[in-house]
Design a protein around this motif. Sequence first.
Motif, PDB file in Angstrom:
ATOM      1  N   VAL A  34     -33.173  77.326  69.827  1.00 42.62           N
ATOM      2  CA  VAL A  34     -34.145  78.376  69.519  1.00 42.62           C
ATOM      3  C   VAL A  34     -33.728  79.641  70.258  1.00 42.62           C
ATOM      4  O   VAL A  34     -33.852  79.750  71.479  1.00 42.62           O
ATOM      5  CB  VAL A  34     -35.566  77.941  69.911  1.00 42.62           C
ATOM      6  CG1 VAL A  34     -36.558  79.054  69.606  1.00 42.62           C
ATOM      7  CG2 VAL A  34     -35.945  76.667  69.167  1.00 42.62           C
ATOM      8  N   SER A  35     -33.221  80.597  69.492  1.00 39.35           N
ATOM      9  CA  SER A  35     -32.584  81.777  70.072  1.00 39.35           C
ATOM     10  C   SER A  35     -33.478  83.011  70.041  1.00 39.35           C
ATOM     11  O   SER A  35     -32.997  84.121  70.300  1.00 39.35           O
ATOM     12  CB  SER A  35     -31.267  82.057  69.334  1.00 39.35           C
ATOM     13  OG  SER A  35     -31.408  81.926  67.930  1.00 39.35           O
ATOM     14  N   LYS A  36     -34.752  82.857  69.772  1.00 38.98           N
ATOM     15  CA  LYS A  36     -35.642  84.020  69.704  1.00 38.98           C
ATOM     16  C   LYS A  36     -35.618  84.783  71.031  1.00 38.98           C
ATOM     17  O   LYS A  36     -35.556  84.191  72.112  1.00 38.98           O
ATOM     18  CB  LYS A  36     -37.072  83.595  69.386  1.00 38.98           C
ATOM     19  CG  LYS A  36     -37.781  82.817  70.485  1.00 38.98           C
ATOM     20  CD  LYS A  36     -39.228  82.560  70.133  1.00 38.98           C
ATOM     21  CE  LYS A  36     -39.944  81.815  71.270  1.00 38.98           C
ATOM     22  NZ  LYS A  36     -41.354  81.558  70.974  1.00 38.98           N
ATOM     23  N   THR A  37     -35.622  86.098  70.912  1.00 31.65           N
ATOM     24  CA  THR A  37     -35.612  87.085  72.005  1.00 31.65           C
ATOM     25  C   THR A  37     -34.261  87.200  72.699  1.00 31.65           C
ATOM     26  O   THR A  37     -34.078  88.093  73.522  1.00 31.65           O
ATOM     27  CB  THR A  37     -36.708  86.845  73.070  1.00 31.65           C
ATOM     28  OG1 THR A  37     -36.337  85.774  73.931  1.00 31.65           O
ATOM     29  CG2 THR A  37     -38.072  86.581  72.446  1.00 31.65           C
ATOM     30  N   PHE A  38     -33.311  86.331  72.390  1.00 31.15           N
ATOM     31  CA  PHE A  38     -31.966  86.457  72.954  1.00 31.15           C
ATOM     32  C   PHE A  38     -31.059  87.133  71.929  1.00 31.15           C
ATOM     33  O   PHE A  38     -31.206  86.943  70.722  1.00 31.15           O
ATOM     34  CB  PHE A  38     -31.420  85.091  73.356  1.00 31.15           C
ATOM     35  CG  PHE A  38     -32.126  84.516  74.547  1.00 31.15           C
ATOM     36  CD1 PHE A  38     -31.739  84.862  75.828  1.00 31.15           C
ATOM     37  CD2 PHE A  38     -33.201  83.664  74.383  1.00 31.15           C
ATOM     38  CE1 PHE A  38     -32.403  84.357  76.938  1.00 31.15           C
ATOM     39  CE2 PHE A  38     -33.880  83.150  75.476  1.00 31.15           C
ATOM     40  CZ  PHE A  38     -33.480  83.503  76.760  1.00 31.15           C
ATOM     41  N   GLY A  39     -30.116  87.917  72.411  1.00 32.19           N
ATOM     42  CA  GLY A  39     -29.273  88.709  71.532  1.00 32.19           C
ATOM     43  C   GLY A  39     -28.192  87.915  70.831  1.00 32.19           C
ATOM     44  O   GLY A  39     -27.978  86.720  71.080  1.00 32.19           O
ATOM     45  N   ALA A  40     -27.477  88.625  69.965  1.00 31.91           N
ATOM     46  CA  ALA A  40     -26.433  87.987  69.170  1.00 31.91           C
ATOM     47  C   ALA A  40     -25.333  87.394  70.043  1.00 31.91           C
ATOM     48  O   ALA A  40     -24.759  86.362  69.708  1.00 31.91           O
ATOM     49  CB  ALA A  40     -25.839  89.004  68.195  1.00 31.91           C
ATOM     50  N   GLU A  61     -36.171  90.065  63.650  1.00 28.06           N
ATOM     51  CA  GLU A  61     -35.182  89.810  64.706  1.00 28.06           C
ATOM     52  C   GLU A  61     -34.156  88.785  64.237  1.00 28.06           C
ATOM     53  O   GLU A  61     -32.950  88.929  64.483  1.00 28.06           O
ATOM     54  CB  GLU A  61     -35.887  89.304  65.963  1.00 28.06           C
ATOM     55  CG  GLU A  61     -34.941  88.943  67.096  1.00 28.06           C
ATOM     56  CD  GLU A  61     -35.624  88.160  68.216  1.00 28.06           C
ATOM     57  OE1 GLU A  61     -34.918  87.391  68.892  1.00 28.06           O
ATOM     58  OE2 GLU A  61     -36.844  88.314  68.394  1.00 28.06           O
ATOM     59  N   GLY A  62     -34.635  87.747  63.573  1.00 24.04           N
ATOM     60  CA  GLY A  62     -33.733  86.719  63.084  1.00 24.04           C
ATOM     61  C   GLY A  62     -32.740  87.254  62.068  1.00 24.04           C
ATOM     62  O   GLY A  62     -31.535  86.950  62.143  1.00 24.04           O
ATOM     63  N   GLY A 235     -35.136  75.896  73.407  1.00 24.32           N
ATOM     64  CA  GLY A 235     -34.767  77.272  73.690  1.00 24.32           C
ATOM     65  C   GLY A 235     -34.415  77.515  75.135  1.00 24.32           C
ATOM     66  O   GLY A 235     -33.264  77.745  75.482  1.00 24.32           O
ATOM     67  N   SER A 236     -35.408  77.428  76.029  1.00 23.30           N
ATOM     68  CA  SER A 236     -35.189  77.831  77.415  1.00 23.30           C
ATOM     69  C   SER A 236     -34.157  76.965  78.140  1.00 23.30           C
ATOM     70  O   SER A 236     -33.430  77.454  79.008  1.00 23.30           O
ATOM     71  CB  SER A 236     -36.512  77.812  78.185  1.00 23.30           C
ATOM     72  OG  SER A 236     -37.097  76.530  78.164  1.00 23.30           O
ATOM     73  N   ALA A 237     -34.063  75.689  77.801  1.00 24.63           N
ATOM     74  CA  ALA A 237     -33.067  74.828  78.458  1.00 24.63           C
ATOM     75  C   ALA A 237     -31.642  75.196  78.068  1.00 24.63           C
ATOM     76  O   ALA A 237     -30.692  74.788  78.741  1.00 24.63           O
ATOM     77  CB  ALA A 237     -33.342  73.361  78.122  1.00 24.63           C
ATOM     78  N   ILE A 238     -31.483  75.963  76.998  1.00 25.95           N
ATOM     79  CA  ILE A 238     -30.151  76.398  76.558  1.00 25.95           C
ATOM     80  C   ILE A 238     -29.876  77.830  76.996  1.00 25.95           C
ATOM     81  O   ILE A 238     -28.849  78.141  77.611  1.00 25.95           O
ATOM     82  CB  ILE A 238     -29.997  76.286  75.030  1.00 25.95           C
ATOM     83  CG1 ILE A 238     -30.110  74.811  74.585  1.00 25.95           C
ATOM     84  CG2 ILE A 238     -28.674  76.899  74.562  1.00 25.95           C
ATOM     85  CD1 ILE A 238     -30.201  74.628  73.084  1.00 25.95           C
ATOM     86  N   PHE A 239     -30.812  78.732  76.666  1.00 22.31           N
ATOM     87  CA  PHE A 239     -30.579  80.161  76.863  1.00 22.31           C
ATOM     88  C   PHE A 239     -31.179  80.717  78.148  1.00 22.31           C
ATOM     89  O   PHE A 239     -30.861  81.829  78.543  1.00 22.31           O
ATOM     90  CB  PHE A 239     -31.139  80.942  75.660  1.00 22.31           C
ATOM     91  CG  PHE A 239     -30.462  80.596  74.362  1.00 22.31           C
ATOM     92  CD1 PHE A 239     -29.188  81.052  74.096  1.00 22.31           C
ATOM     93  CD2 PHE A 239     -31.095  79.816  73.414  1.00 22.31           C
ATOM     94  CE1 PHE A 239     -28.545  80.754  72.892  1.00 22.31           C
ATOM     95  CE2 PHE A 239     -30.478  79.501  72.206  1.00 22.31           C
ATOM     96  CZ  PHE A 239     -29.201  79.974  71.950  1.00 22.31           C
ATOM     97  N   GLY A 240     -32.056  79.953  78.794  1.00 21.23           N
ATOM     98  CA  GLY A 240     -32.722  80.439  79.991  1.00 21.23           C
ATOM     99  C   GLY A 240     -34.122  80.913  79.692  1.00 21.23           C
ATOM    100  O   GLY A 240     -34.586  80.907  78.541  1.00 21.23           O
ATOM    101  N   ARG A 241     -34.815  81.341  80.729  1.00 19.68           N
ATOM    102  CA  ARG A 241     -36.191  81.797  80.564  1.00 19.68           C
ATOM    103  C   ARG A 241     -36.223  83.131  79.827  1.00 19.68           C
ATOM    104  O   ARG A 241     -35.365  83.976  80.021  1.00 19.68           O
ATOM    105  CB  ARG A 241     -36.871  81.956  81.923  1.00 19.68           C
ATOM    106  CG  ARG A 241     -37.164  80.643  82.601  1.00 19.68           C
ATOM    107  CD  ARG A 241     -38.115  80.845  83.745  1.00 19.68           C
ATOM    108  NE  ARG A 241     -38.542  79.580  84.320  1.00 19.68           N
ATOM    109  CZ  ARG A 241     -39.534  79.457  85.173  1.00 19.68           C
ATOM    110  NH1 ARG A 241     -40.213  80.529  85.555  1.00 19.68           N
ATOM    111  NH2 ARG A 241     -39.867  78.280  85.631  1.00 19.68           N
ATOM    112  N   ARG A 242     -37.258  83.283  79.029  1.00 19.90           N
ATOM    113  CA  ARG A 242     -37.429  84.538  78.301  1.00 19.90           C
ATOM    114  C   ARG A 242     -38.179  85.526  79.179  1.00 19.90           C
ATOM    115  O   ARG A 242     -39.081  85.166  79.908  1.00 19.90           O
ATOM    116  CB  ARG A 242     -38.208  84.301  77.001  1.00 19.90           C
ATOM    117  CG  ARG A 242     -37.428  83.414  76.027  1.00 19.90           C
ATOM    118  CD  ARG A 242     -38.157  83.176  74.740  1.00 19.90           C
ATOM    119  NE  ARG A 242     -37.281  82.464  73.819  1.00 19.90           N
ATOM    120  CZ  ARG A 242     -37.161  81.144  73.779  1.00 19.90           C
ATOM    121  NH1 ARG A 242     -37.883  80.395  74.592  1.00 19.90           N
ATOM    122  NH2 ARG A 242     -36.331  80.578  72.931  1.00 19.90           N
ATOM    123  N   GLY A 243     -37.789  86.802  79.051  1.00 24.07           N
ATOM    124  CA  GLY A 243     -38.421  87.821  79.861  1.00 24.07           C
ATOM    125  C   GLY A 243     -39.812  88.184  79.378  1.00 24.07           C
ATOM    126  O   GLY A 243     -40.242  87.792  78.331  1.00 24.07           O
TER     127      GLY A 243
END
Length: 243
Positions: A34-40, A61-62, A235-243
Amino acid sequence: MTTIKHHLALVHDRIHAACSAAGRDPARVRLLAVSKTFGAQAVIEAALAGQRDFGENYIAEGVEKILALRRWQIEEALRTGAPSPALRWHCIGPVQSNKTRLVAEHFDWVQSVDRLKIAQRLSAQRPPELAPLQVCLQVNIDGGANKSGLAPQEVQALAQEVAQLPRLVLRGLMAIPEPAPDFVAACALHASARTLFDEINAAGVLAAPMDTLSLGMTADLEAAIHAGSTMVRVGSAIFGRRG
């Protein structure tokens, strides 16, 4: 090893351990990043690490990321002389009528269908040159007051109607229950979705049985896999915490 690559490996380790504990084949559980809020660039890092399925909650965004990743894939193919791996994009957030065309034209899956009108618009607006849109019905399995989704007793009737739409393929059910206090309680919530899934398939009202049960996120993927999830959304376990 990049941070995202490392985190993906850790998540796969969790999936394998959960499948082992549940007596299941890990190959039967797909990971949706789940890549929402993270960039390309974050998506590119995950794709380079072997991830192929990406989930987006926010449609505009998607679409922006889908187009950016397509450009990247073309550039990579020209640079390496080899075809780029196919990525699959899943819309997992609410879909309003004014956004159905964007979804139909750009995404491969929609996991959040909970109204016939939305399904009909997605089917009508799916471009003929694209493969049919893969669809899951979203179920409000625990009756959460602030959650989207169908009540469990509404699911079978909508499933029958959606399965007949020409440019959609009904694949299964998706649920996002409220956080549970412990593993046993989380298993029970997810098991209720699995029971509904099995009951609809057993009823024989669909031309083809559903094969996808999208349950579980970073915090509860083990409980979801124990209950029978075939796709976990992390999401967060892959990309980190969302701001």
